[in-house]
Design a protein around this motif. Sequence first.
Motif, short mmCIF file in Angstrom:
data_model
loop_
_atom_site.label_atom_id
_atom_site.label_comp_id
_atom_site.label_asym_id
_atom_site.label_seq_id
_atom_site.Cartn_x
_atom_site.Cartn_y
_atom_site.Cartn_z
N LYS A 357 0.80 -1.21 0.00
CA LYS A 357 0.00 0.00 0.00
C LYS A 357 0.85 1.27 0.00
N ASP A 358 1.88 1.33 0.86
CA ASP A 358 2.74 2.52 0.93
C ASP A 358 3.44 2.79 -0.40
N GLU A 359 3.84 1.72 -1.08
CA GLU A 359 4.52 1.87 -2.37
C GLU A 359 3.54 2.34 -3.44
N ILE A 360 2.33 1.77 -3.42
CA ILE A 360 1.32 2.16 -4.41
C ILE A 360 0.97 3.64 -4.24
N ARG A 361 0.88 4.10 -2.99
CA ARG A 361 0.57 5.50 -2.73
C ARG A 361 1.59 6.41 -3.40
N GLU A 362 2.87 6.11 -3.25
CA GLU A 362 3.92 6.96 -3.82
C GLU A 362 3.93 6.89 -5.35
N ILE A 363 3.66 5.69 -5.90
CA ILE A 363 3.63 5.54 -7.36
C ILE A 363 2.46 6.34 -7.95
N VAL A 364 1.32 6.33 -7.26
CA VAL A 364 0.16 7.12 -7.72
C VAL A 364 0.51 8.60 -7.73
N LYS A 365 1.22 9.07 -6.70
CA LYS A 365 1.65 10.47 -6.66
C LYS A 365 2.55 10.80 -7.85
N ILE A 366 3.48 9.89 -8.15
CA ILE A 366 4.41 10.11 -9.27
C ILE A 366 3.66 10.18 -10.59
N LEU A 392 -1.91 -2.58 -8.96
CA LEU A 392 -1.31 -1.26 -9.14
C LEU A 392 -1.78 -0.65 -10.46
N ARG A 393 -1.79 -1.43 -11.51
CA ARG A 393 -2.15 -0.90 -12.83
C ARG A 393 -3.57 -0.38 -12.85
N TYR A 394 -4.48 -1.07 -12.19
CA TYR A 394 -5.88 -0.61 -12.16
C TYR A 394 -5.97 0.74 -11.45
N ALA A 395 -5.26 0.88 -10.33
CA ALA A 395 -5.29 2.14 -9.59
C ALA A 395 -4.74 3.28 -10.44
N VAL A 396 -3.64 3.04 -11.13
CA VAL A 396 -3.02 4.08 -11.96
C VAL A 396 -3.90 4.40 -13.16
N GLN A 397 -4.55 3.37 -13.72
CA GLN A 397 -5.40 3.58 -14.90
C GLN A 397 -6.62 4.46 -14.59
N LEU A 398 -7.05 4.50 -13.33
CA LEU A 398 -8.22 5.31 -12.98
C LEU A 398 -7.91 6.79 -12.90
N LEU A 399 -6.61 7.14 -12.89
CA LEU A 399 -6.24 8.56 -12.78
C LEU A 399 -6.79 9.38 -13.94
#
Length: 441
Positions: A357-366, A392-399
């Motif tokens: 989760k902590d890593e996904i949070r930072e990747i989303v910010k990036i 991770l990909r699904y979370a980033v794709q929703l941006l």
Amino acid sequence: MAVIEEIAKVSFERVGSHSHIKGLGLDENGKAKFIADGMVGQIKAREAAGIAVKLIKRGKLAGKGILLVGPTGSGKTAIAIGIAKELGEDVPFVQISGSEIYSAEIKKTEFLKQALRRAIGVRISEERKVYEGKVEKIEIRRTRHPFNPYVEIPESVILTLRTKDDEKTIRAGREIAYQLLDLGIEEGDVIQIDAESGRISKIGTTKEEEGIFLKKKVEMPSGPVLKIKEFTYTVTLHDLDVVNARAGGIFTLIFGGGLEITDEVRERVDETVKGWVEEGKAVLVPGVLFIDECHMLDIEAFSFLARAMESELAPILILATNRGKTKIRGTDIEAPHGIPIDMLDRLLIINTEPYKKDEIREIVKIRAREEGIDISDEAIEYLAELGEKTSLRYAVQLLAPSSIIAQGQKVKKEHIMKAQEYFADIKRSISYVEKLEGMLR
């Protein structure tokens, strides 16, 4: 009648999936920082990759390769790009998928030969007429893609370069515009442009920068913008193969042609390049050939790659897969990762793990920063939780769809939830189909 065109100001948006990767993010002792060079987490895998980079630089990985094994979306491609960046800024990086080698137009061995030779650079230095200076202003004119009217592509660029003593504004075509976008050039950067070939080199930046996307800090150049200077550029062995295979010379690289590249042509190019290296005119730059979904390769392709790895002119081979034990394509033999045992013996295996989760949070910010999306902390936290539950990909794709729903305003949690309703993750999609199948029974 005179035609006056206004060219709208365009800001750079580097929205490639891995455009933010600048290296492996290791300190001087080879230890991975939690966030550095665009990399987040995957500490063990990045440190292992750092050791592999040292082996490559010392010539200890000759005849061997690297295999990245991990689930989908665990950063295998990012680590491969990071390895290439650690080897040098102009090191060629060629990425293909295992399924790409199967084509009715070209033999698979020929496809692999071309991929291997695209991944080997020849760095040449010579005196050239160049434009050099700080990018004072940059404006790109865009047009519709000729084959896809929903996509915009660069058409031309107006570029203002400045030194301490001079300033020039130049107009250039589509090729220059593409290079500027690929290199992530923005105002404040210092660049060189070959006046004849149009090849661009990024020297650094004059700006004070903060954050993880740091560039080399340099002084503003002096003298005229247009000058005679030693210009270093890198061409690939495949570029030289094409030039020698066609009677039209260097211009056929631009205008094309359909002549076959024979082994005799390649041998002649190899001998010429070896001569340049011995005379000090050029330096060989072995790059990285990254083959994703390597379990899609068949027994013949693996045999070819194993022999190619032992040749004098060979790039660094990095394979990646998310499969466990599966059949080697073209046989009934089951093997780890679908790779023949004799090939596996030549590979250093690095495992990647699912992101936390902590890593996904930072990747989303990036990714939000890279795509120019203004997003609230609550929305970031919700995406981090969602990425841990799904991927991770699904979370980033929703941006991107969330920013459309927000209509240019700050993306909030409710916008993410709305996008989530429109676009399903894999688990929800499977559940939906299974429910429909049950209704038909």
